[in-house]
Scaffold this active site. Structure first.
Site, PDB file in Angstrom:
ATOM      1  N   GLU A 220      44.558  40.387  28.219  1.00  9.94           N
ATOM      2  CA  GLU A 220      45.623  39.466  28.096  1.00  9.94           C
ATOM      3  C   GLU A 220      45.457  38.104  28.598  1.00  9.94           C
ATOM      4  O   GLU A 220      44.393  37.783  29.100  1.00  9.94           O
ATOM      5  CB  GLU A 220      46.542  40.164  29.385  1.00  9.94           C
ATOM      6  CG  GLU A 220      46.880  41.511  29.340  1.00  9.94           C
ATOM      7  CD  GLU A 220      47.613  41.917  30.666  1.00  9.94           C
ATOM      8  OE1 GLU A 220      48.009  43.100  30.720  1.00  9.94           O
ATOM      9  OE2 GLU A 220      47.709  41.019  31.528  1.00  9.94           O
ATOM     10  N   LYS A 222      45.169  34.844  30.066  1.00 14.55           N
ATOM     11  CA  LYS A 222      45.457  34.415  31.533  1.00 14.55           C
ATOM     12  C   LYS A 222      46.221  33.289  31.732  1.00 14.55           C
ATOM     13  O   LYS A 222      45.754  32.013  31.192  1.00 14.55           O
ATOM     14  CB  LYS A 222      44.191  34.307  32.306  1.00 14.55           C
ATOM     15  CG  LYS A 222      44.305  33.996  33.942  1.00 14.55           C
ATOM     16  CD  LYS A 222      42.887  34.172  34.607  1.00 14.55           C
ATOM     17  CE  LYS A 222      42.941  34.018  36.050  1.00 14.55           C
ATOM     18  NZ  LYS A 222      43.607  33.071  36.806  1.00 14.55           N
ATOM     19  N   ARG A 227      52.193  33.385  39.752  1.00 21.27           N
ATOM     20  CA  ARG A 227      52.405  34.778  39.783  1.00 21.27           C
ATOM     21  C   ARG A 227      53.903  34.907  40.497  1.00 21.27           C
ATOM     22  O   ARG A 227      54.178  34.304  41.523  1.00 21.27           O
ATOM     23  CB  ARG A 227      51.384  35.518  40.760  1.00 21.27           C
ATOM     24  CG  ARG A 227      51.272  36.834  40.787  1.00 21.27           C
ATOM     25  CD  ARG A 227      50.621  37.490  39.655  1.00 21.27           C
ATOM     26  NE  ARG A 227      50.592  39.072  39.347  1.00 21.27           N
ATOM     27  CZ  ARG A 227      49.536  39.586  39.821  1.00 21.27           C
ATOM     28  NH1 ARG A 227      48.305  38.733  40.323  1.00 21.27           N
ATOM     29  NH2 ARG A 227      49.223  40.917  39.678  1.00 21.27           N
ATOM     30  N   ARG A 242      53.097  35.136  45.099  1.00 20.63           N
ATOM     31  CA  ARG A 242      51.774  35.681  45.033  1.00 20.63           C
ATOM     32  C   ARG A 242      51.554  35.933  46.672  1.00 20.63           C
ATOM     33  O   ARG A 242      51.218  36.798  47.282  1.00 20.63           O
ATOM     34  CB  ARG A 242      50.742  35.159  44.572  1.00 20.63           C
ATOM     35  CG  ARG A 242      49.368  35.390  45.217  1.00 20.63           C
ATOM     36  CD  ARG A 242      48.311  34.595  44.082  1.00 20.63           C
ATOM     37  NE  ARG A 242      46.978  34.721  44.670  1.00 20.63           N
ATOM     38  CZ  ARG A 242      46.034  34.606  44.019  1.00 20.63           C
ATOM     39  NH1 ARG A 242      46.141  34.213  42.741  1.00 20.63           N
ATOM     40  NH2 ARG A 242      44.582  34.429  44.692  1.00 20.63           N
ATOM     41  N   GLU A 271      53.816  36.039  35.471  1.00 21.08           N
ATOM     42  CA  GLU A 271      53.518  34.916  35.630  1.00 21.08           C
ATOM     43  C   GLU A 271      54.402  34.005  34.777  1.00 21.08           C
ATOM     44  O   GLU A 271      54.941  34.377  33.803  1.00 21.08           O
ATOM     45  CB  GLU A 271      51.892  34.666  34.838  1.00 21.08           C
ATOM     46  CG  GLU A 271      51.557  33.131  35.136  1.00 21.08           C
ATOM     47  CD  GLU A 271      50.533  33.184  36.242  1.00 21.08           C
ATOM     48  OE1 GLU A 271      50.509  34.265  37.266  1.00 21.08           O
ATOM     49  OE2 GLU A 271      49.950  32.213  36.350  1.00 21.08           O
ATOM     50  N   PHE A 311      53.293  41.334  32.724  1.00 19.69           N
ATOM     51  CA  PHE A 311      52.197  42.183  32.418  1.00 19.69           C
ATOM     52  C   PHE A 311      52.252  43.665  33.304  1.00 19.69           C
ATOM     53  O   PHE A 311      51.311  44.180  33.104  1.00 19.69           O
ATOM     54  CB  PHE A 311      50.971  41.452  32.576  1.00 19.69           C
ATOM     55  CG  PHE A 311      50.761  40.551  34.028  1.00 19.69           C
ATOM     56  CD1 PHE A 311      50.635  41.090  34.933  1.00 19.69           C
ATOM     57  CD2 PHE A 311      51.093  39.104  33.688  1.00 19.69           C
ATOM     58  CE1 PHE A 311      50.185  40.529  36.226  1.00 19.69           C
ATOM     59  CE2 PHE A 311      50.731  38.400  34.824  1.00 19.69           C
ATOM     60  CZ  PHE A 311      50.651  38.897  36.065  1.00 19.69           C
ATOM     61  N   ARG A 382      41.862  43.526  44.973  1.00 22.28           N
ATOM     62  CA  ARG A 382      40.832  42.629  44.113  1.00 22.28           C
ATOM     63  C   ARG A 382      39.506  43.445  43.806  1.00 22.28           C
ATOM     64  O   ARG A 382      38.866  43.640  44.698  1.00 22.28           O
ATOM     65  CB  ARG A 382      40.464  41.159  44.825  1.00 22.28           C
ATOM     66  CG  ARG A 382      39.855  40.295  43.843  1.00 22.28           C
ATOM     67  CD  ARG A 382      39.421  39.251  44.275  1.00 22.28           C
ATOM     68  NE  ARG A 382      40.320  38.136  45.099  1.00 22.28           N
ATOM     69  CZ  ARG A 382      40.883  37.409  44.273  1.00 22.28           C
ATOM     70  NH1 ARG A 382      40.765  37.534  42.725  1.00 22.28           N
ATOM     71  NH2 ARG A 382      41.838  36.522  44.643  1.00 22.28           N
ATOM     72  N   LYS A 388      38.705  38.782  35.645  1.00 20.41           N
ATOM     73  CA  LYS A 388      39.320  37.481  35.107  1.00 20.41           C
ATOM     74  C   LYS A 388      38.219  37.056  34.550  1.00 20.41           C
ATOM     75  O   LYS A 388      36.958  37.120  34.705  1.00 20.41           O
ATOM     76  CB  LYS A 388      39.500  36.496  36.063  1.00 20.41           C
ATOM     77  CG  LYS A 388      40.526  36.755  37.431  1.00 20.41           C
ATOM     78  CD  LYS A 388      40.646  35.779  38.478  1.00 20.41           C
ATOM     79  CE  LYS A 388      39.485  35.998  39.570  1.00 20.41           C
ATOM     80  NZ  LYS A 388      39.783  35.152  40.506  1.00 20.41           N
TER      81      LYS A 388
HETATM   82  P1  AMP Z   1      43.058  33.935  40.581  1.00 15.73           P
HETATM   83  O1  AMP Z   1      43.999  33.054  41.048  1.00 15.73           O
HETATM   84  O2  AMP Z   1      41.830  33.220  39.851  1.00 15.73           O
HETATM   85  O3  AMP Z   1      42.376  34.958  41.320  1.00 15.73           O
HETATM   86  O4  AMP Z   1      43.618  34.561  39.319  1.00 15.73           O
HETATM   87  C1  AMP Z   1      44.481  35.677  39.399  1.00 15.73           C
HETATM   88  C2  AMP Z   1      45.918  35.241  39.055  1.00 15.73           C
HETATM   89  O5  AMP Z   1      45.968  34.758  37.475  1.00 15.73           O
HETATM   90  C3  AMP Z   1      47.067  35.812  39.343  1.00 15.73           C
HETATM   91  O6  AMP Z   1      47.489  35.981  40.550  1.00 15.73           O
HETATM   92  C4  AMP Z   1      48.017  35.557  38.200  1.00 15.73           C
HETATM   93  O7  AMP Z   1      48.821  34.353  38.968  1.00 15.73           O
HETATM   94  C5  AMP Z   1      47.171  34.873  37.119  1.00 15.73           C
HETATM   95  N1  AMP Z   1      47.429  35.319  36.221  1.00 15.73           N
HETATM   96  C6  AMP Z   1      47.685  34.719  34.668  1.00 15.73           C
HETATM   97  N2  AMP Z   1      47.739  35.599  33.612  1.00 15.73           N
HETATM   98  C7  AMP Z   1      47.637  36.845  34.249  1.00 15.73           C
HETATM   99  C8  AMP Z   1      47.620  38.131  33.729  1.00 15.73           C
HETATM  100  N3  AMP Z   1      47.636  38.332  32.412  1.00 15.73           N
HETATM  101  N4  AMP Z   1      47.496  39.295  34.461  1.00 15.73           N
HETATM  102  C9  AMP Z   1      46.983  38.959  35.695  1.00 15.73           C
HETATM  103  N5  AMP Z   1      47.282  37.748  36.426  1.00 15.73           N
HETATM  104  C10 AMP Z   1      47.191  36.750  35.796  1.00 15.73           C
END
Ligand code: AMP
Length: 528
Positions: A220, A222, A227, A242, A271, A311, A382, A388
């Site tokens: 998907e 990102k 969130r 979040r 998101e 999502f 997590r 990611k």
């Molecule tokens: P990180 O903040 O680097 O841990 O990445 C996770 C965050 O990516 C999530 O909390 C979401 O806010 C964001 N995100 C963006 N697109 C997506 C997606 N398709 N699926 C899940 N999280 C996503």
């Protein structure tokens, strides 16, 4: 009487002295049964080195530098008539977490000094281990959850479930030990009550993702937004970040979307992105402003329109979906909200995936999320079920030392200590090590060159004059107690040896710090 912190230290020592899981469970169980009810939660957190519940967004902001200062001269000489208790330690940490604004560094240092000054040597050691999450006794959350089950007589599945839904292992222990299984049953998903979202681990590359997600993966986009989870219960809608902050009043258009969907009750995960008139993503700051705004929301809504990408769905009209596999949750979501789905493909073909990643980046997004098709939704978790995938970033760094290799790399100096330049001191500060990225010829070249720069050697490590500059790709900058710089690179690998650059050209500590901050902002100190 409050339980002395020294008892917790003894327990950690007992845990360290055995490798047997059952024995660890027994030691922990006895300890938890022996402390006062209001000490159960802090005791659990301090044993596993977590300090605050996951579901709370508290942080200490105490790094190695602060600790060094707090350990320095000027130790508190005050005599306390009673020993340091578990609750004292927790209260100090709470106080430190509350510090913000002017002089915060020195106020944190003073509080830390006061705490460490009251501690015996062993206690101080344990406090530092807690701070840097280096407990060394091998008690993971898993063992702790088993010990909670043993000590309370509640079933392990019930304990695990309560933990997953609350993200608060200390709270779960407290309820389990004081109210028993019936107390734990009350933990559950309830509409309009936020849950911790599921998160992903950073992947080094797409190949690793395909290997891990052997039953198939969905890729998907990102999105670089924030969130949100959307709850609907009849006509009532709740929207949470979040960090579980209620932002319903700031995002009326999300509420309208929720009320327009063809189901009466649901919990959706997605998101939200701020966009301009043409639908292009706007800077993250604009989005943050929208999240904070509670007055003149209609005006803000015109200035900074929002776009929603969904999502996941955790619950819909009486059906709990978190244990369903991703693919069937996605199907339900597609039926419920076809107009708001995140862009995605299902593919395990490296070429297709790489092209999809390119498309995501070209469209201004951060990268991809890869989700195992057979994975359940795990609130607050997590792990490797979601990855990611982000493109690498680069820094120019200098090599300050190198370690002799073994196995295939025996005879070469092959693990390189990488450093940034500290523009204030003129020195170099280490931020990571890597043995990745060089060809055999380059290893040989490096070895010869480094030996010519050698200043000293200790065990397997050769210290060198900082002369060789390398361009290093990495995926993330993390805070780390391992290096004096306080930072560490994840997945560092050498891209090129920069013979054209001198040590004065390498990136600076302040660049590193601001890159770290930028990253942190994006991760979303959203709306809090
Ligand atoms: P990180 O903040 O680097 O841990 O990445 C996770 C965050 O990516 C999530 O909390 C979401 O806010 C964001 N995100 C963006 N697109 C997506 C997606 N398709 N699926 C899940 N999280 C996503």
């Amino acid at each position: 009487m409050e339980t002395p912190f020294s008892e917790l230290v003894q327990v950690c020592k007992a845990l360290e002295s055995t490798t047997k899981r059952l024995e660890k469970r027994r030691v922990l169980g006895e300890f938890l049964q022996g402390v006062n009810p209001d000490e159960i939660s802090p005791a659990v957190l301090l044993v596993i080195g977590r300090i605050f519940p996951e579901a709370e967004s508290k942080a200490l902001h105490v790094g190695w530098r602060t600790v060094k200062k707090a350990l320095g001269p000027g130790k508190q000489a005050t005599l306390f008539e009673r020993p340091l208790s578990i609750l004292d330690v927790q209260r100090s940490f709470d106080e430190i977490a509350k510090v913000s604004g002017r002089d915060s560094v020195s106020r944190r240092t003073n509080l830390m000094k006061a705490l460490l000054g009251r501690a015996s040597d062993d206690e101080r050691e344990m406090i530092l281990r807690d701070l840097f999450q280096e407990m060394r006794h091998g008690v993971s959350e898993g063992v702790m959850l088993e010990a909670i089950a043993d000590a309370s007589g509640a079933g392990i599945n019930l304990v695990r479930r309560a933990h997953m839904l609350s993200g608060d292992i200390g709270g779960v222990a407290q309820v389990a030990l004081t109210a028993g299984p019936s107390g734990l049953e009350r933990f559950g998903l309830s509409l309009l009550k936020p849950v911790k979202p599921m998160l992903g681990e950073l992947a080094e590359n797409l190949e690793g993702v395909f290997e891990e997600h052997s039953a198939g993966t969905a890729l998907e986009y990102k999105y670089d937004g924030a969130r949100i989870q959307i709850h609907r219960k009849g006509d009532e809608v709740g929207i949470f970040t979040r960090r579980l902050t209620d932002v319903t009043a700031s995002l009326p258009e999300m509420r309208e979307i929720a009320l327009g969907l063809p189901a009466k009750e649901f919990l959706l995960d997605g998101e939200v992105v701020a966009v301009d008139g043409e639908g292009r993503p706007l800077p993250f700051q604009d989005l943050m402003r929208r999240f904070r705004r509670v007055h003149d929301v209609d005006e803000a809504r015109k200035q900074v329109p929002l776009k929603l990408y969904l999502f996941d769905v955790l619950y819909v009209d009486g059906e709990m979906l978190i244990d369903e596999p991703y693919e069937s949750r996605w199907r339900k979501l597609s039926e419920l909200a076809p107009d708001y789905l995140a862009e995605r493909i299902v593919s395990s073909k490296p070429r297709e995936a790489a092209e999809f990643l390119e498309r995501a980046l070209e469209a201004g997004h951060e990268g991809l999320m890869a989700k195992a098709l057979d994975s359940p939704y795990r609130p607050g978790h997590r792990g490797k079920r979601w990855f990611k995938v982000k493109p690498a970033e680069m820094l120019d760094l200098v090599i300050v030392a190198a370690e002799w290799g073994y196995g295939r790399r025996e005879g070469w100096l092959s693990n390189y200590h990488l450093a940034v330049r500290n523009e204030e001191t003129g020195g170099f500060e280490m931020i990571g090590k890597t043995f990745k990225g060089l060809t055999d010829e380059e290893f040989q070249w490096m070895t010869d060159r480094l030996l010519s720069l050698k200043t000293s050697e200790e065990r397997y490590t050769v210290l060198v004059r900082p002369e060789i500059v390398v361009e290093v790709a990495y995926n993330e900058i993390q805070k780390s107690p391992h290096y004096n710089s306080g930072f560490a690179l994840r997945f560092a690998r050498i891209k090129r040896i920069r013979e054209d650059k001198s040590p004065e050209d390498v990136d600076t500590f302040s660049t590193l710090r601001s890159l770290y901050e930028k990253q942190f902002e994006r991760k979303g100190r959203v709306s809090d």
